[in-house]
Each structure stands twice: as C-alpha cells, then as structure tokens.
Design a protein around this motif. Sequence first.
Motif, PDB file in Angstrom:
ATOM      1  N   GLU A 166      -2.162  -8.493  -6.763  1.00 17.93           N
ATOM      2  CA  GLU A 166      -2.323  -6.771  -7.265  1.00 17.93           C
ATOM      3  C   GLU A 166      -3.353  -6.342  -5.825  1.00 17.93           C
ATOM      4  OE1 GLU A 166      -5.465  -4.220  -9.706  1.00 17.93           O
ATOM      5  OE2 GLU A 166      -5.316  -6.392 -10.265  1.00 17.93           O
ATOM      6  N   ILE A 167      -2.721  -5.434  -5.500  1.00 16.61           N
ATOM      7  CA  ILE A 167      -3.357  -4.893  -3.946  1.00 16.61           C
ATOM      8  C   ILE A 167      -4.524  -3.917  -4.669  1.00 16.61           C
ATOM      9  CG2 ILE A 167      -3.026  -3.063  -2.265  1.00 16.61           C
ATOM     10  CD1 ILE A 167       0.039  -3.939  -2.293  1.00 16.61           C
ATOM     11  N   ILE A 168      -5.556  -4.459  -4.158  1.00 16.30           N
ATOM     12  CA  ILE A 168      -6.843  -3.848  -4.506  1.00 16.30           C
ATOM     13  C   ILE A 168      -7.498  -2.857  -3.685  1.00 16.30           C
ATOM     14  CG2 ILE A 168      -7.316  -5.699  -6.227  1.00 16.30           C
ATOM     15  CD1 ILE A 168      -9.280  -6.651  -4.363  1.00 16.30           C
ATOM     16  N   ASN A 169      -7.096  -2.931  -2.324  1.00 18.30           N
ATOM     17  CA  ASN A 169      -7.801  -1.984  -1.508  1.00 18.30           C
ATOM     18  C   ASN A 169      -6.756  -1.827  -0.352  1.00 18.30           C
ATOM     19  OD1 ASN A 169      -9.309  -0.398   0.002  1.00 18.30           O
ATOM     20  ND2 ASN A 169     -10.777  -2.052   0.387  1.00 18.30           N
ATOM     21  N   GLN A 170      -6.568  -0.727   0.556  1.00 24.16           N
ATOM     22  CA  GLN A 170      -5.668  -0.527   1.624  1.00 24.16           C
ATOM     23  C   GLN A 170      -6.772   0.177   2.681  1.00 24.16           C
ATOM     24  OE1 GLN A 170      -1.717   0.867   1.217  1.00 24.16           O
ATOM     25  NE2 GLN A 170      -2.288   0.895  -1.004  1.00 24.16           N
ATOM     26  N   PRO A 171      -7.769  -0.571   3.114  1.00 23.72           N
ATOM     27  CA  PRO A 171      -8.746  -0.288   4.318  1.00 23.72           C
ATOM     28  C   PRO A 171      -8.129   0.588   5.443  1.00 23.72           C
ATOM     29  CG  PRO A 171      -9.061  -2.666   3.799  1.00 23.72           C
ATOM     30  CD  PRO A 171      -7.881  -2.189   3.132  1.00 23.72           C
ATOM     31  N   LYS A 172      -8.798   1.516   5.797  1.00 26.77           N
ATOM     32  CA  LYS A 172      -8.367   2.100   7.041  1.00 26.77           C
ATOM     33  C   LYS A 172      -8.743   1.331   8.291  1.00 26.77           C
ATOM     34  CE  LYS A 172      -6.397   5.822   5.019  1.00 26.77           C
ATOM     35  NZ  LYS A 172      -5.446   4.960   4.173  1.00 26.77           N
ATOM     36  N   LEU A 173      -8.152   0.845   9.289  1.00 29.26           N
ATOM     37  CA  LEU A 173      -8.650   0.127  10.375  1.00 29.26           C
ATOM     38  C   LEU A 173      -7.882   0.796  11.727  1.00 29.26           C
ATOM     39  CD1 LEU A 173      -7.979  -3.242   8.763  1.00 29.26           C
ATOM     40  CD2 LEU A 173     -10.303  -2.128   9.236  1.00 29.26           C
ATOM     41  N   PHE A 174      -8.623   0.640  12.897  1.00 28.97           N
ATOM     42  CA  PHE A 174      -8.217   1.305  14.131  1.00 28.97           C
ATOM     43  C   PHE A 174      -6.892   0.671  14.510  1.00 28.97           C
ATOM     44  CE2 PHE A 174      -7.997   1.158  18.548  1.00 28.97           C
ATOM     45  CZ  PHE A 174      -7.982   2.508  18.857  1.00 28.97           C
ATOM     46  N   MET A 175      -5.812   1.575  14.551  1.00 27.41           N
ATOM     47  CA  MET A 175      -4.604   0.942  15.224  1.00 27.41           C
ATOM     48  C   MET A 175      -3.790  -0.108  14.164  1.00 27.41           C
ATOM     49  SD  MET A 175      -3.620   3.098  17.727  1.00 27.41           S
ATOM     50  CE  MET A 175      -2.232   2.313  18.219  1.00 27.41           C
ATOM     51  N   SER A 176      -4.266  -0.047  12.804  1.00 24.03           N
ATOM     52  CA  SER A 176      -3.977  -1.199  12.112  1.00 24.03           C
ATOM     53  C   SER A 176      -3.372  -0.955  10.929  1.00 24.03           C
ATOM     54  CB  SER A 176      -4.855  -2.148  11.968  1.00 24.03           C
ATOM     55  OG  SER A 176      -5.419  -2.330  13.127  1.00 24.03           O
TER      56      SER A 176
END
Length: 192
Positions: A166-176
């Motif tokens: 289960e995907i629980i997070n999709q963090p925002k990361l620089f150039m990723s």
Amino acid sequence: MVDRKRVCPAEQAGSLDNGFRRFFQNPSKILKPYIKDGMTVLDLGCGPGFFSVEMAKMVGKNGKVIAVDVQEEMLEKLKNKIKGTKIEKRIKLHRCEENRIGVTDKVDFILAFYMVHEVPNQEILLREIISILKPNGKAFIVEPKFHVSKEVFEETKKAVKRLGFEIINQPKLFMSRGIVFKNAIVNTSKET
C-alpha cells in the motif's frame, strides 16, 4: 538484479556524497518521518554512504543500519568514512549479488534511493523487499526525474500495488519521484 551499465561507478562517488547534494537532499530531513531510535534499517544501493551515515545517527546505539551495495569499492569508501567513529558499530556492510540482495535480517525500513532504475527486473527486487521487511515495515523508493520518466515511475508504483503493498506517502523531493509503502496484507494498522 542490477544492470552494471546503469550503476554509478565508484570513481564518481564524490558526486554522490558532497555538501552541494546535502543542500538539496538532506538525509536527516528526508528520513526523519520514517526512522526512529532502535530500528534496523537497510540502505539499498548505499554507494559511499550519503544516507547510511545519517541513518546510523537516527537509529541510535540500539539500532542497526545494513548498508548494501553491489560494488565492493563503494562499501570500502563507506568503511573508510566510518572507521573509528561512534557509528562504526551500527553499520553492517553487505555486498549484494547482481541478482539478489541476499540479506536475511528482518528490517523496519528500507531506503532505495536512486537505484531501482538500475534493476532490469523490478518485480524480483520488490519480492525480495517483501521478504526482508518486518510486518509493519516500510520501504521508500526515490528515483531521479532526469533518469526516470513519470510513465516509468508509474509502472514501478503499479508493481508495488500488484505485489500487495500500500502506497502511504508520495513525498515531494528535489528533482526526484518518491513513494513510501508498506505491506498492505500483513499490516492492518492505520499508522503512516
């Protein structure tokens, strides 16, 4: 498991571990929500230890980091970096094979930062991740936008879901692009 032609060579380790990168991808800030004192964590494709060192500080004296890489030269760089430090005993170096991780320890957290695109068969990798994670364990895959298109990353996300995560997070990361997931079949708690 690993396509050697896609692996960042040890000669370029300096580009993976420097202050400039730390400014944009601070290991402490990225990992703080996921790593706690006393955990056993795995840094998959650790390279020269950019994340491993910070992970060792975060798990504390009762925790452990398993730093895994396919290149002996990368593990040597990490070994030399931590030699004589207080975190040296917290980091276990493990050279994986080209087609399997080969770790038998159960872990609370796995980080695969900028390495999944180096693996020709991601499904095999994800199945081995399942076998290593503790029931409430989480894994965090981060891929570089400059190597992995949105469409290709969507395929990785589909594979993660297809295998029972289960995907629980999709963090925002620089150039990723990143996803954090847990085993949805075993873990029924609502924590993230």
